[in-house]
Design a protein around this motif. Structure first.
Motif, PDB file in Angstrom:
ATOM      1  N   ASN A  17       0.889  -1.190   0.031  1.00  0.00           N
ATOM      2  CA  ASN A  17      -0.188  -0.058  -0.007  1.00  0.00           C
ATOM      3  C   ASN A  17       0.994   1.174   0.088  1.00  0.00           C
ATOM      4  OD1 ASN A  17      -2.555  -1.469   0.093  1.00  0.00           O
ATOM      5  ND2 ASN A  17      -2.077  -1.678   2.429  1.00  0.00           N
ATOM      6  N   GLY A  18       2.103   1.236  -0.798  1.00  0.00           N
ATOM      7  CA  GLY A  18       2.763   2.431  -1.010  1.00  0.00           C
ATOM      8  C   GLY A  18       2.678   3.219  -2.068  1.00  0.00           C
ATOM      9  N   ARG A  19       3.630   4.351  -2.135  1.00  0.00           N
ATOM     10  CA  ARG A  19       3.420   5.201  -3.283  1.00  0.00           C
ATOM     11  C   ARG A  19       4.772   5.426  -3.892  1.00  0.00           C
ATOM     12  NH1 ARG A  19       4.029  10.692  -2.774  1.00  0.00           N
ATOM     13  NH2 ARG A  19       3.974  10.762  -0.514  1.00  0.00           N
ATOM     14  N   LEU A  20       4.951   5.074  -5.362  1.00  0.00           N
ATOM     15  CA  LEU A  20       6.213   5.197  -5.867  1.00  0.00           C
ATOM     16  C   LEU A  20       6.452   6.746  -5.866  1.00  0.00           C
ATOM     17  CD1 LEU A  20       6.024   2.453  -8.609  1.00  0.00           C
ATOM     18  CD2 LEU A  20       7.305   2.548  -6.799  1.00  0.00           C
ATOM     19  N   ILE A  21       7.916   7.095  -6.057  1.00  0.00           N
ATOM     20  CA  ILE A  21       8.330   8.484  -6.138  1.00  0.00           C
ATOM     21  C   ILE A  21       9.538   8.611  -6.860  1.00  0.00           C
ATOM     22  CG2 ILE A  21       9.119  10.637  -4.877  1.00  0.00           C
ATOM     23  CD1 ILE A  21       7.310   9.670  -2.279  1.00  0.00           C
ATOM     24  N   ASP A  22       9.407   9.149  -8.296  1.00  0.00           N
ATOM     25  CA  ASP A  22      10.616   9.119  -9.016  1.00  0.00           C
ATOM     26  C   ASP A  22      11.102   7.429  -9.314  1.00  0.00           C
ATOM     27  OD1 ASP A  22      10.546  11.714  -9.104  1.00  0.00           O
ATOM     28  OD2 ASP A  22      11.973  12.065  -7.214  1.00  0.00           O
ATOM     29  N   ALA A  23      10.373   6.639  -9.376  1.00  0.00           N
ATOM     30  CA  ALA A  23      10.744   5.403  -9.437  1.00  0.00           C
ATOM     31  C   ALA A  23      10.064   4.653 -10.782  1.00  0.00           C
ATOM     32  CB  ALA A  23      10.252   4.486  -8.258  1.00  0.00           C
ATOM     33  N   ASP A  24      10.731   3.691 -11.480  1.00  0.00           N
ATOM     34  CA  ASP A  24      10.311   2.964 -12.548  1.00  0.00           C
ATOM     35  C   ASP A  24       9.732   1.665 -11.939  1.00  0.00           C
ATOM     36  OD1 ASP A  24       9.818   1.483 -14.644  1.00  0.00           O
ATOM     37  OD2 ASP A  24      11.934   1.364 -15.345  1.00  0.00           O
ATOM     38  N   ALA A  25       8.352   1.596 -12.067  1.00  0.00           N
ATOM     39  CA  ALA A  25       7.736   0.675 -11.414  1.00  0.00           C
ATOM     40  C   ALA A  25       7.994  -0.656 -12.221  1.00  0.00           C
ATOM     41  CB  ALA A  25       5.834   0.712 -12.017  1.00  0.00           C
ATOM     42  N   ARG A  26       8.601  -0.716 -13.389  1.00  0.00           N
ATOM     43  CA  ARG A  26       9.077  -2.208 -13.827  1.00  0.00           C
ATOM     44  C   ARG A  26      10.311  -2.378 -13.476  1.00  0.00           C
ATOM     45  NH1 ARG A  26       8.351   0.282 -19.909  1.00  0.00           N
ATOM     46  NH2 ARG A  26       9.739   1.970 -18.775  1.00  0.00           N
ATOM     47  N   ARG A  27      10.944  -1.678 -12.700  1.00  0.00           N
ATOM     48  CA  ARG A  27      12.532  -2.107 -12.435  1.00  0.00           C
ATOM     49  C   ARG A  27      12.530  -3.357 -11.416  1.00  0.00           C
ATOM     50  NH1 ARG A  27      17.277   1.727 -10.013  1.00  0.00           N
ATOM     51  NH2 ARG A  27      18.966   0.230 -10.274  1.00  0.00           N
ATOM     52  N   PRO A  28      13.097  -4.447 -11.574  1.00  0.00           N
ATOM     53  CA  PRO A  28      13.056  -5.735 -10.689  1.00  0.00           C
ATOM     54  C   PRO A  28      13.867  -5.382  -9.574  1.00  0.00           C
ATOM     55  CG  PRO A  28      14.251  -6.168 -12.785  1.00  0.00           C
ATOM     56  CD  PRO A  28      13.658  -4.548 -13.083  1.00  0.00           C
ATOM     57  N   VAL A  29      13.592  -6.030  -8.308  1.00  0.00           N
ATOM     58  CA  VAL A  29      14.165  -5.907  -7.157  1.00  0.00           C
ATOM     59  C   VAL A  29      14.921  -7.299  -6.967  1.00  0.00           C
ATOM     60  CG1 VAL A  29      14.130  -5.468  -4.795  1.00  0.00           C
ATOM     61  CG2 VAL A  29      12.918  -4.092  -6.343  1.00  0.00           C
ATOM     62  N   LYS A  30      16.316  -7.395  -6.820  1.00  0.00           N
ATOM     63  CA  LYS A  30      16.800  -8.907  -6.644  1.00  0.00           C
ATOM     64  C   LYS A  30      16.976  -9.097  -5.194  1.00  0.00           C
ATOM     65  CE  LYS A  30      20.880 -11.488  -7.599  1.00  0.00           C
ATOM     66  NZ  LYS A  30      21.928 -11.804  -8.184  1.00  0.00           N
ATOM     67  N   SER A  31      17.199  -7.880  -4.331  1.00  0.00           N
ATOM     68  CA  SER A  31      17.222  -8.382  -2.858  1.00  0.00           C
ATOM     69  C   SER A  31      17.105  -7.131  -2.030  1.00  0.00           C
ATOM     70  CB  SER A  31      18.461  -9.117  -2.545  1.00  0.00           C
ATOM     71  OG  SER A  31      19.770  -7.987  -2.979  1.00  0.00           O
ATOM     72  N   LEU A  32      16.784  -7.128  -0.802  1.00  0.00           N
ATOM     73  CA  LEU A  32      16.790  -6.024   0.019  1.00  0.00           C
ATOM     74  C   LEU A  32      17.475  -6.013   1.225  1.00  0.00           C
ATOM     75  CD1 LEU A  32      14.700  -6.536   2.565  1.00  0.00           C
ATOM     76  CD2 LEU A  32      12.910  -6.821   0.755  1.00  0.00           C
ATOM     77  N   SER A  33      17.667  -4.900   1.968  1.00  0.00           N
ATOM     78  CA  SER A  33      18.435  -4.868   3.115  1.00  0.00           C
ATOM     79  C   SER A  33      18.192  -3.968   4.035  1.00  0.00           C
ATOM     80  CB  SER A  33      20.102  -4.706   2.964  1.00  0.00           C
ATOM     81  OG  SER A  33      20.614  -4.388   4.144  1.00  0.00           O
ATOM     82  N   ILE A  34      17.898  -4.127   5.457  1.00  0.00           N
ATOM     83  CA  ILE A  34      17.526  -3.137   6.454  1.00  0.00           C
ATOM     84  C   ILE A  34      18.720  -2.532   7.026  1.00  0.00           C
ATOM     85  CG2 ILE A  34      15.484  -4.487   6.748  1.00  0.00           C
ATOM     86  CD1 ILE A  34      16.798  -5.179   9.620  1.00  0.00           C
ATOM     87  N   ASP A  35      19.859  -2.717   6.586  1.00  0.00           N
ATOM     88  CA  ASP A  35      21.018  -2.232   7.321  1.00  0.00           C
ATOM     89  C   ASP A  35      22.119  -1.562   6.129  1.00  0.00           C
ATOM     90  OD1 ASP A  35      23.595  -1.799   8.555  1.00  0.00           O
ATOM     91  OD2 ASP A  35      23.595  -3.818   9.411  1.00  0.00           O
ATOM     92  N   SER A  36      22.010  -0.123   6.418  1.00  0.00           N
ATOM     93  CA  SER A  36      22.701   0.712   5.460  1.00  0.00           C
ATOM     94  C   SER A  36      24.290   0.295   5.527  1.00  0.00           C
ATOM     95  CB  SER A  36      22.335   2.172   5.864  1.00  0.00           C
ATOM     96  OG  SER A  36      22.996   2.663   7.204  1.00  0.00           O
ATOM     97  N   ARG A  37      24.580   0.090   6.586  1.00  0.00           N
ATOM     98  CA  ARG A  37      26.244  -0.148   6.674  1.00  0.00           C
ATOM     99  C   ARG A  37      26.668  -1.338   5.878  1.00  0.00           C
ATOM    100  NH1 ARG A  37      26.125  -0.999  12.938  1.00  0.00           N
ATOM    101  NH2 ARG A  37      24.390  -2.340  12.160  1.00  0.00           N
ATOM    102  N   ARG A  38      25.811  -2.393   5.614  1.00  0.00           N
ATOM    103  CA  ARG A  38      25.866  -3.474   4.816  1.00  0.00           C
ATOM    104  C   ARG A  38      25.326  -3.716   3.392  1.00  0.00           C
ATOM    105  NH1 ARG A  38      25.361  -7.696  10.049  1.00  0.00           N
ATOM    106  NH2 ARG A  38      27.108  -6.747  11.357  1.00  0.00           N
ATOM    107  N   ILE A  39      24.686  -2.804   3.102  1.00  0.00           N
ATOM    108  CA  ILE A  39      23.769  -2.845   1.912  1.00  0.00           C
ATOM    109  C   ILE A  39      24.744  -3.049   0.808  1.00  0.00           C
ATOM    110  CG2 ILE A  39      23.759  -0.298   1.376  1.00  0.00           C
ATOM    111  CD1 ILE A  39      20.743  -1.100   0.820  1.00  0.00           C
ATOM    112  N   LYS A  40      24.455  -3.759  -0.274  1.00  0.00           N
ATOM    113  CA  LYS A  40      25.242  -4.024  -1.404  1.00  0.00           C
ATOM    114  C   LYS A  40      24.579  -3.124  -2.637  1.00  0.00           C
ATOM    115  CE  LYS A  40      26.182  -9.000   0.152  1.00  0.00           C
ATOM    116  NZ  LYS A  40      25.825 -10.317  -0.129  1.00  0.00           N
ATOM    117  N   LYS A  41      25.607  -3.020  -3.624  1.00  0.00           N
ATOM    118  CA  LYS A  41      25.133  -2.072  -4.733  1.00  0.00           C
ATOM    119  C   LYS A  41      23.983  -2.669  -5.400  1.00  0.00           C
ATOM    120  CE  LYS A  41      27.010   0.258  -8.772  1.00  0.00           C
ATOM    121  NZ  LYS A  41      28.157   0.562  -9.655  1.00  0.00           N
ATOM    122  N   GLY A  42      23.017  -2.198  -5.830  1.00  0.00           N
ATOM    123  CA  GLY A  42      21.773  -2.633  -6.440  1.00  0.00           C
ATOM    124  C   GLY A  42      20.756  -3.407  -5.574  1.00  0.00           C
TER     125      GLY A  42
END
Length: 484
Positions: A17-42
């Motif tokens: 139930n979120g709202r896209l801001i300046d984002a391409d809705a078709r862009r795939p997401v491979k992985s996510l992280s909740i830690d900014s210190r360990r986040i990987k590129k992409g």
């Protein structure tokens, strides 16, 4: 984690139930992280609003480290490039739960197992995963990923190649396990026991039972409930939810799956396992204690519920190795001393039931050895803490005396705190000048006191460490290793 086959920024926004801001809705997401210190590129950076830290404060940092976008619950982010793709949600934590539930439902054929209880959750999870791996690919909660953050992250690891998922669930308050169960939609739930762990948080065993009972909320139709038959609280389950299927485990013949302990030795615990009254085989478990045996029987019952052949279940249990600090067996001195100096590290956590059970199991297994039991504080027991520490000491002393487990090579070293004093006082009832010794010492003197029996008594020698996680007995163990 590979989400790209199923999730794009647009689909994630829709699920949350979120709202896209300046984002391409078709862009795939491979992985996510909740830690900014360990986040990987992409990766997608996902904001969690914590009591001490708010993930929204680290969005700009995550972007600098290469995050492809961020799920946020705020509108202003100083230092963030403009434009930068965002998904705006009302609450990051709840949005993560919604995404995890939608992700789980993408895999209706997966066998999902959810586990809770006052103790034994992690060992049972590891045993269940080993059993199910005999029948297909398994994903499971890493470490103690068992709360409202860790469990959804574990769910997002589920993929189409997995036949099974095994997830552990814990609670800090009523409603937590219901929330996780409704995310996971398990096919099998396992309840290990109801005990006095976390009394400080919940106040009574009644509240603990009601909280653990919540795991049935998300159980799928035709799902199975596996529980310890000899737990007086859990026997209420069929009365509360008669529409469910039940499979019980225990150490007596009233259970559907039950075990008879034939022998306890340094090699482990030899158990005969029965199902529906018929012996299915024997297994040498590399674990000590009735609690660990029950965990293995729970895993056996789960395997039966999901159609794993008995011979494969027995093979899996025989090969099980305890997780670090959960009954882990270490040899001190390496090849120099062979197996003459053994240490059992069971110091990941402790409560009255587990401390009593594992301490007695250790003494049974190492009869004839020099035995040194290092026991520390059991935390989160609330106003009854002193009373419960005393009860543990009395139970160990009484059972050990009755079974003839005590001799002049038995030592109890109690890490001295106000709460462990009743434990030491109760154990001193079996203290004798030429028999068992009970030592109550401050933490900073423990190593010096340990040296005396360890290096004056003839080997073989076995040491056992047990306390709550906050006592950090592993530091004492590391210092002890340096002595060899």
């Amino acid at each position: 984690m590979d989400l790209s086959k199923h999730w794009t920024l647009g689909k994630i926004a829709e699920a949350c139930n979120g709202r896209l801001i300046d984002a391409d809705a078709r862009r795939p997401v491979k992985s996510l992280s909740i830690d900014s210190r360990r986040i990987k590129k992409g990766e997608l950076f996902w904001v969690i609003e914590g009591a001490s830290k708010d993930g929204n404060d680290f969005v700009a940092e995550a972007a600098k480290r290469g995050a492809m976008a961020a799920v946020v619950s705020r509108d202003v982010f100083p230092g963030l490039p403009d434009p930068y793709p965002l998904i705006r949600v009302s609450n990051g934590l709840k949005a993560l739960g919604r995404l995890a539930e939608e992700h789980r439902l993408l895999f209706p054929k997966a066998g999902v197992i959810a586990i809770t209880g006052s103790n034994g959750k992690t060992s049972t999870k590891e045993m269940v995963a080993r059993v199910l791996s005999e029948a297909g690919s398994v994903t499971l909660s890493p470490g103690n990923y068992n709360n409202e953050v860790g469990c959804p992250l574990s769910v997002l690891e589920l993929g189409s190649h997995h036949a099974f998922a095994v997830w552990e669930m814990a609670a800090r308050k009523k409603g937590d396990i219901a929330y996780l169960s409704l995310i996971a939609h398990p096919n099998v739930v396992i309840l290990t026991n109801i005990g006095t762990a976390h009394l400080e948080t919940f106040g009574s065993e009644q509240v603990i039972f009601e909280t653990k009972f919540e795991i049935l909320r998300g159980l799928m139709p035709k799902g199975t409930v596996v529980y310890w038959a000899e737990d007086p609280w859990l026997t209420e389950l069929p009365k509360r939810r008669p529409q469910n299927k039940y499979l019980t485990f225990g150490l007596g013949p009233t259970a559907d799956v039950f075990g008879q302990v034939e022998e306890q030795s340094p090699d482990g615990t030899l158990v005969d396992i029965f199902y529906e009254g018929k012996k299915q085989g024997s297994v040498l478990l590399k674990v000590l204690g009735g609690g660990q045996v029950r965990n293995a029987l729970a895993a056996f019952a789960c395997g039966i519920a999901l159609g794993v052949p008995v011979r494969k279940i027995l093979k899996a249990l025989e090969g099980f190795e305890p997780a670090p600090m959960r009954g882990e067996r270490l040899t001190l001195g390496g090849k120099l001393f062979a197996d003459r100096y053994v240490l059992i590290n069971d110091a990941y956590n402790a409560n009255p039931a587990s401390m009593t059970d594992s301490a007695l199991a250790f003494m049974r297994a190492y009869q004839g050895w020099t035995k040194i039991l290092v026991l520390g504080e059991m935390r989160e027991l609330g106003q009854r803490s002193g009373e419960l520490h005393g009860q543990v000491g009395a139970a160990i002393a009484e059972a050990a005396q009755a079974e003839g487990l005590l001799d002049d090579r038995t030592y109890f070293l109690i890490i001295g705190t106000p709460l462990t004093l009743p434990l030491a006082e109760a154990l001193k009832k079996c203290h004798k000048k030429d028999g068992p010794q009970v030592m109550f010492v401050p933490r900073d003197e423990a190593l010096d006191v340990l040296r005396r029996p360890l290096f004056t008594q003839k080997p073989p020698c076995a040491l056992f460490f047990k306390a709550s996680r906050g006592e950090a007995l592993e530091k004492l163990i590391e210092d002890l290793k340096k002595e060899f």
